[in-house]
Design a protein around this motif. Structure first.
Motif, PDB file in Angstrom:
ATOM      1  N   GLU A  49       0.825  -1.209   0.000  1.00 34.88           N
ATOM      2  CA  GLU A  49       0.000   0.000   0.000  1.00 34.88           C
ATOM      3  C   GLU A  49       0.861   1.261   0.000  1.00 34.88           C
ATOM      4  O   GLU A  49       0.510   2.255  -0.629  1.00 34.88           O
ATOM      5  N   THR A  50       1.980   1.217   0.689  1.00 37.20           N
ATOM      6  CA  THR A  50       2.871   2.377   0.766  1.00 37.20           C
ATOM      7  C   THR A  50       3.635   2.600  -0.537  1.00 37.20           C
ATOM      8  O   THR A  50       3.665   3.713  -1.060  1.00 37.20           O
ATOM      9  N   GLU A  53       2.184   3.640  -4.561  1.00 37.77           N
ATOM     10  CA  GLU A  53       1.850   5.006  -4.956  1.00 37.77           C
ATOM     11  C   GLU A  53       2.825   5.507  -6.012  1.00 37.77           C
ATOM     12  O   GLU A  53       4.034   5.332  -5.895  1.00 37.77           O
ATOM     13  N   ALA A  58      -0.702   1.740  -8.807  1.00 38.37           N
ATOM     14  CA  ALA A  58      -1.175   2.638  -7.745  1.00 38.37           C
ATOM     15  C   ALA A  58      -2.591   2.331  -7.282  1.00 38.37           C
ATOM     16  O   ALA A  58      -2.913   2.510  -6.100  1.00 38.37           O
ATOM     17  N   SER A  59      -3.434   1.843  -8.181  1.00 39.06           N
ATOM     18  CA  SER A  59      -4.818   1.543  -7.791  1.00 39.06           C
ATOM     19  C   SER A  59      -5.056   0.045  -7.621  1.00 39.06           C
ATOM     20  O   SER A  59      -6.198  -0.391  -7.450  1.00 39.06           O
TER      21      SER A  59
END
Length: 82
Positions: A49-50, A53, A58-59
Motif C-alpha cells: 500500500e505504501t 503510490e 497505484a490503484s
C-alpha cells in the motif's frame, strides 16, 4: 523487513507485465505466501500500500493466499489495456 524488497520486486514485475501486454494500469496482484516462508502478510500488505503510490499499480488491490509451504509466489496480475 524484507517485505519492502519483496514489494519492490512485485512492483517491478507489474511494470514488466504491463509493458509486455501494452497495459496502462495494473488492477490486481495475487500472491501466495507459504506459512513457513518468513514473510509476514500484514507487513507485506502495508508495504504494498505504501510503495505502490506513483506506480502503474497505484490503484491495484493486493490479494494474499496462504499455503502450507515455504514459497512466495506471484500467482497472477490483472491489468487494463487502453
Amino acid at each position: 523487513m524484507h517485505e519492502y524488497s519483496i514489494v519492490q520486486a512485485l512492483l517491478d514485475q507489474c511494470e514488466l507485465h504491463a509493458a509486455a501486454h501494452h497495459a496502462t494500469v495494473v488492477t490486481k496482484v495475487v500472491v501466495q505466501i507459504g506459512r513457513y516462508s518468513g514473510v509476514e502478510s500484514e507487513l507485506l500488505m502495508r508495504a504494498f500500500e505504501t510503495f505502490k503510490e506513483g506506480t502503474i499499480a497505484a490503484s491495484a488491490a493486493l490479494e494474499i493466499v496462504t499455503s502450507d509451504d515455504r514459497e512466495l509466489l506471484l500467482l497472477s496480475l490483472e491489468a487494463e489495456q487502453p
